[in-house]
Design a protein around this motif. Sequence first.
Motif, PDB file in Angstrom:
ATOM      1  N   MET B   1       6.561  -8.745  24.632  1.00  0.00           N
ATOM      2  CA  MET B   1       5.951  -8.429  25.938  1.00  0.00           C
ATOM      3  C   MET B   1       4.536  -7.918  25.692  1.00  0.00           C
ATOM      4  SD  MET B   1       7.563  -6.034  28.888  1.00  0.00           S
ATOM      5  CE  MET B   1       6.582  -4.568  29.073  1.00  0.00           C
ATOM      6  N   THR B   2       3.570  -8.337  26.468  1.00  0.00           N
ATOM      7  CA  THR B   2       2.181  -7.925  26.277  1.00  0.00           C
ATOM      8  C   THR B   2       1.659  -7.273  27.537  1.00  0.00           C
ATOM      9  OG1 THR B   2       1.376 -10.064  27.046  1.00  0.00           O
ATOM     10  CG2 THR B   2       1.753  -9.835  24.672  1.00  0.00           C
ATOM     11  N   ASP B   3       0.514  -6.589  27.383  1.00  0.00           N
ATOM     12  CA  ASP B   3      -0.075  -5.947  28.569  1.00  0.00           C
ATOM     13  C   ASP B   3      -0.968  -6.951  29.295  1.00  0.00           C
ATOM     14  OD1 ASP B   3      -2.700  -4.067  26.843  1.00  0.00           O
ATOM     15  OD2 ASP B   3      -2.351  -6.200  27.081  1.00  0.00           O
ATOM     16  N   SER B   4      -1.723  -6.461  30.293  1.00  0.00           N
ATOM     17  CA  SER B   4      -2.514  -7.366  31.127  1.00  0.00           C
ATOM     18  C   SER B   4      -3.612  -8.067  30.334  1.00  0.00           C
ATOM     19  CB  SER B   4      -3.141  -6.603  32.309  1.00  0.00           C
ATOM     20  OG  SER B   4      -3.981  -5.579  31.794  1.00  0.00           O
ATOM     21  N   GLN B   5      -3.974  -7.527  29.176  1.00  0.00           N
ATOM     22  CA  GLN B   5      -5.012  -8.154  28.376  1.00  0.00           C
ATOM     23  C   GLN B   5      -4.426  -8.920  27.198  1.00  0.00           C
ATOM     24  OE1 GLN B   5      -7.526  -4.755  27.686  1.00  0.00           O
ATOM     25  NE2 GLN B   5      -8.587  -4.984  29.621  1.00  0.00           N
ATOM     26  N   GLY B   6      -3.164  -9.190  27.278  1.00  0.00           N
ATOM     27  CA  GLY B   6      -2.529 -10.054  26.281  1.00  0.00           C
ATOM     28  C   GLY B   6      -2.205  -9.379  24.973  1.00  0.00           C
ATOM     29  N   GLN B   7      -2.236  -8.060  24.918  1.00  0.00           N
ATOM     30  CA  GLN B   7      -1.929  -7.347  23.680  1.00  0.00           C
ATOM     31  C   GLN B   7      -0.582  -6.643  23.814  1.00  0.00           C
ATOM     32  OE1 GLN B   7      -3.806  -7.585  21.081  1.00  0.00           O
ATOM     33  NE2 GLN B   7      -5.985  -7.447  21.538  1.00  0.00           N
ATOM     34  N   PRO B   8       0.188  -6.547  22.701  1.00  0.00           N
ATOM     35  CA  PRO B   8       1.462  -5.812  22.759  1.00  0.00           C
ATOM     36  C   PRO B   8       1.190  -4.326  22.993  1.00  0.00           C
ATOM     37  CG  PRO B   8       0.983  -6.543  20.519  1.00  0.00           C
ATOM     38  CD  PRO B   8      -0.048  -7.149  21.382  1.00  0.00           C
ATOM     39  N   PRO B   9       2.142  -3.609  23.612  1.00  0.00           N
ATOM     40  CA  PRO B   9       1.949  -2.193  23.937  1.00  0.00           C
ATOM     41  C   PRO B   9       1.693  -1.340  22.702  1.00  0.00           C
ATOM     42  CG  PRO B   9       3.923  -3.050  25.000  1.00  0.00           C
ATOM     43  CD  PRO B   9       3.410  -4.121  24.117  1.00  0.00           C
ATOM     44  N   ASP B  10       2.321  -1.670  21.576  1.00  0.00           N
ATOM     45  CA  ASP B  10       2.094  -0.916  20.337  1.00  0.00           C
ATOM     46  C   ASP B  10       0.629  -1.007  19.927  1.00  0.00           C
ATOM     47  OD1 ASP B  10       5.268  -1.674  18.672  1.00  0.00           O
ATOM     48  OD2 ASP B  10       4.699  -0.262  20.260  1.00  0.00           O
ATOM     49  N   ALA B  11       0.077  -2.192  20.050  1.00  0.00           N
ATOM     50  CA  ALA B  11      -1.318  -2.377  19.671  1.00  0.00           C
ATOM     51  C   ALA B  11      -2.213  -1.514  20.550  1.00  0.00           C
ATOM     52  CB  ALA B  11      -1.709  -3.846  19.810  1.00  0.00           C
ATOM     53  N   ARG B  12      -1.876  -1.439  21.814  1.00  0.00           N
ATOM     54  CA  ARG B  12      -2.682  -0.641  22.736  1.00  0.00           C
ATOM     55  C   ARG B  12      -2.619   0.830  22.353  1.00  0.00           C
ATOM     56  NH1 ARG B  12      -4.281  -1.935  28.440  1.00  0.00           N
ATOM     57  NH2 ARG B  12      -5.134  -0.026  29.268  1.00  0.00           N
ATOM     58  N   ARG B  13      -1.432   1.296  22.001  1.00  0.00           N
ATOM     59  CA  ARG B  13      -1.279   2.711  21.609  1.00  0.00           C
ATOM     60  C   ARG B  13      -2.066   2.989  20.353  1.00  0.00           C
ATOM     61  NH1 ARG B  13       4.064   2.566  23.410  1.00  0.00           N
ATOM     62  NH2 ARG B  13       4.775   1.839  21.371  1.00  0.00           N
ATOM     63  N   ASP B  14      -1.994   2.092  19.365  1.00  0.00           N
ATOM     64  CA  ASP B  14      -2.749   2.245  18.110  1.00  0.00           C
ATOM     65  C   ASP B  14      -4.242   2.301  18.379  1.00  0.00           C
ATOM     66  OD1 ASP B  14      -0.606   0.151  16.006  1.00  0.00           O
ATOM     67  OD2 ASP B  14      -0.518   2.284  16.550  1.00  0.00           O
ATOM     68  N   PHE B  15      -4.670   1.397  19.237  1.00  0.00           N
ATOM     69  CA  PHE B  15      -6.101   1.340  19.541  1.00  0.00           C
ATOM     70  C   PHE B  15      -6.544   2.650  20.185  1.00  0.00           C
ATOM     71  CE2 PHE B  15     -10.166  -0.360  20.606  1.00  0.00           C
ATOM     72  CZ  PHE B  15     -10.463   0.057  21.882  1.00  0.00           C
ATOM     73  N   GLU B  16      -5.762   3.136  21.128  1.00  0.00           N
ATOM     74  CA  GLU B  16      -6.158   4.345  21.850  1.00  0.00           C
ATOM     75  C   GLU B  16      -6.148   5.563  20.934  1.00  0.00           C
ATOM     76  OE1 GLU B  16      -3.884   4.505  25.492  1.00  0.00           O
ATOM     77  OE2 GLU B  16      -4.863   2.679  26.264  1.00  0.00           O
ATOM     78  N   ARG B  17      -5.255   5.573  19.980  1.00  0.00           N
ATOM     79  CA  ARG B  17      -5.242   6.655  18.991  1.00  0.00           C
ATOM     80  C   ARG B  17      -6.492   6.554  18.120  1.00  0.00           C
ATOM     81  NH1 ARG B  17      -0.135   5.399  16.539  1.00  0.00           N
ATOM     82  NH2 ARG B  17       1.229   5.635  18.327  1.00  0.00           N
ATOM     83  N   PHE B  18      -6.782   5.383  17.682  1.00  0.00           N
ATOM     84  CA  PHE B  18      -7.983   5.151  16.867  1.00  0.00           C
ATOM     85  C   PHE B  18      -9.227   5.582  17.640  1.00  0.00           C
ATOM     86  CE2 PHE B  18     -11.020   3.197  14.122  1.00  0.00           C
ATOM     87  CZ  PHE B  18     -11.896   2.479  14.910  1.00  0.00           C
ATOM     88  N   TYR B  19      -9.270   5.192  18.911  1.00  0.00           N
ATOM     89  CA  TYR B  19     -10.418   5.537  19.758  1.00  0.00           C
ATOM     90  C   TYR B  19     -10.592   7.053  19.836  1.00  0.00           C
ATOM     91  CZ  TYR B  19     -13.250   6.045  24.014  1.00  0.00           C
ATOM     92  OH  TYR B  19     -14.225   6.399  24.928  1.00  0.00           O
ATOM     93  N   ALA B  20      -9.521   7.763  20.157  1.00  0.00           N
ATOM     94  CA  ALA B  20      -9.562   9.215  20.307  1.00  0.00           C
ATOM     95  C   ALA B  20     -10.028   9.879  19.024  1.00  0.00           C
ATOM     96  CB  ALA B  20      -8.194   9.733  20.723  1.00  0.00           C
ATOM     97  N   ALA B  21      -9.626   9.332  17.896  1.00  0.00           N
ATOM     98  CA  ALA B  21      -9.952   9.967  16.601  1.00  0.00           C
ATOM     99  C   ALA B  21     -11.375   9.679  16.148  1.00  0.00           C
ATOM    100  CB  ALA B  21      -8.973   9.487  15.540  1.00  0.00           C
ATOM    101  N   SER B  22     -11.980   8.637  16.646  1.00  0.00           N
ATOM    102  CA  SER B  22     -13.268   8.208  16.058  1.00  0.00           C
ATOM    103  C   SER B  22     -14.438   8.223  17.017  1.00  0.00           C
ATOM    104  CB  SER B  22     -13.109   6.790  15.485  1.00  0.00           C
ATOM    105  OG  SER B  22     -12.696   5.887  16.507  1.00  0.00           O
ATOM    106  N   VAL B  23     -14.187   8.261  18.318  1.00  0.00           N
ATOM    107  CA  VAL B  23     -15.274   8.024  19.272  1.00  0.00           C
ATOM    108  C   VAL B  23     -16.374   9.076  19.202  1.00  0.00           C
ATOM    109  CG1 VAL B  23     -14.078   9.153  21.205  1.00  0.00           C
ATOM    110  CG2 VAL B  23     -15.813   7.405  21.655  1.00  0.00           C
ATOM    111  N   LYS B  24     -15.994  10.349  19.068  1.00  0.00           N
ATOM    112  CA  LYS B  24     -17.031  11.380  19.121  1.00  0.00           C
ATOM    113  C   LYS B  24     -17.969  11.291  17.920  1.00  0.00           C
ATOM    114  CE  LYS B  24     -14.618  14.727  21.984  1.00  0.00           C
ATOM    115  NZ  LYS B  24     -14.282  16.150  22.189  1.00  0.00           N
ATOM    116  N   ARG B  25     -17.409  11.074  16.764  1.00  0.00           N
ATOM    117  CA  ARG B  25     -18.242  10.945  15.572  1.00  0.00           C
ATOM    118  C   ARG B  25     -19.149   9.720  15.696  1.00  0.00           C
ATOM    119  NH1 ARG B  25     -19.422  14.716  11.693  1.00  0.00           N
ATOM    120  NH2 ARG B  25     -20.300  13.700   9.879  1.00  0.00           N
ATOM    121  N   LEU B  26     -18.588   8.689  16.231  1.00  0.00           N
ATOM    122  CA  LEU B  26     -19.371   7.471  16.356  1.00  0.00           C
ATOM    123  C   LEU B  26     -20.512   7.648  17.362  1.00  0.00           C
ATOM    124  CD1 LEU B  26     -19.728   4.667  15.376  1.00  0.00           C
ATOM    125  CD2 LEU B  26     -17.928   3.874  16.902  1.00  0.00           C
ATOM    126  N   VAL B  27     -20.254   8.300  18.470  1.00  0.00           N
ATOM    127  CA  VAL B  27     -21.321   8.545  19.447  1.00  0.00           C
ATOM    128  C   VAL B  27     -22.405   9.418  18.804  1.00  0.00           C
ATOM    129  CG1 VAL B  27     -21.893   9.690  21.618  1.00  0.00           C
ATOM    130  CG2 VAL B  27     -19.868   8.240  21.486  1.00  0.00           C
TER     131      VAL B  27
END
Lengths: 284, 191
Positions: B1-27
């Motif tokens: 099963m995938t989300d509205s953008q064609g990605q599995p829910p696990d992938a979305r969770r991984d991405f969002e975790r990655f985002y939260a951990a890296s975004v501030k340093r990257l900005v």
Amino acid sequence: MSDETRRPPQDDLGTLLHDFADDAEPLISVSGGVTDVHERVRRHRTRRRLAVTTAGCAALLSLGLWGLPPLLDGVSADRPERTRPGLVSAASILPAPESGGGLPRTDLLSPSALPWNAGYRWHATATGDGATTPLPTGGTGDCALQWFDGTSAEDQIARTYSGDSDTTAQHRIAAYPDNSAAQHAVRQLAEALHRCGWHETRSPETQDHNSTAPALYEYVLTHGAEAPLRVALVQSDHRVAALVLATPQADDHAHADPRTEHCLEQTVNSAQPHTPSPPSTGHC
Amino acid sequence: MTDSQGQPPDARRDFERFYAASVKRLVTVVYAVTGDLGEAEDAVQDAYAKAWTRWEQLVAEGDPTPWVRTVALRLAVSSWRRTRNRIRAHFRHGPPPDLPGLAPDHVALVAALRHLNPEQRRAVVLHHLLDLPVEEVARQTGSTSTAVRSRLMRARRILSTHLTDSPDTPTARTGHTATTAQPRQEVLPHE
């Protein structure tokens, strides 16, 4: 190993930048967060789809625009002589050639097949090789038309006509060595008419040199010596035909009388035995 | 099963975790390059959006952080963005607002970095902040090592001018080290 290829020790600038990053990072607050990221993905996809659709429509439109003129040409080429009523049809003054070659005198128009016969009541005055019955040389200024003289014509036949109100006409057919020579001759003649002040009222569609479709020209002389005059020129295969009319109605042939139209049609259809004849409106 | 953008829910969770951990340093990194917080956020968010569309492939290749950082920095210095931001700056009537709460020394550093051209700023940040060797900086910026070294040298001279009071601050003893003697104690408060 050079200093440039390994990680440098932290210098003052490096220290300053690291301190800055440690100071700044906790202060950063990205508006929208990851939700904004997903929204950007959606917007990019929509823009990409729109760009593809727009590009596709533009391509289709370009193809359509490029394709339209040939289509239009094709439509008009189906009826090259029908943008306005012609003086005569190409087939009437230059019928299909005899299988044995030569120029049979039966190819020349009967008087009743000439335009406006109901008004002028044409009759033939002479039929022969045309040597003693020159075509009119009228034109503006000092122009003198040569017609087929001085060309590579190998044979000619001609019939002259006269009618009421001092009208005269001549139908002439010339044979050339081949199609190419005939095409050249008719183009030269068309140019000469133009130079002599005759106005072109009909011309063939652009033809390539290998085309075998009849080329029909019509010219009218409204001013100058011997005006008014009208000529229809047809070139097909190795032959060129000219029908010249000297009548008071040279500047308007669009309103041919029904009898003339009927007779012309009969003349053409008689060459095609399976084509039904139109209803008769009188003797031709 | 995938989300509205064609990605599995696990992938979305991984991405969002990655985002939260890296975004501030990257900005932060991109802010050091652009000197404009809004620009930095915009470039970083776009980089994450690009990363999400190829998330599975990035994760399969290892840590996605260098890829996202490279894309964010390229977006930040793209000519189109610079033109757009110049127009925005024109209507803003002044330098872009600083990051609220930033120490004066660091505000001065950001202001000094603005005196560098985009390529110099990027080279300084990649080499001195991210600790990448010159060769790697050259690879990531599509330049040669010689060009990168030249940019670093010029950048250090310019920063030295703006970060110290004294015009007699000695230049680098070697070709690749920083030039400023005591930049921290020499920096004046930004206000």
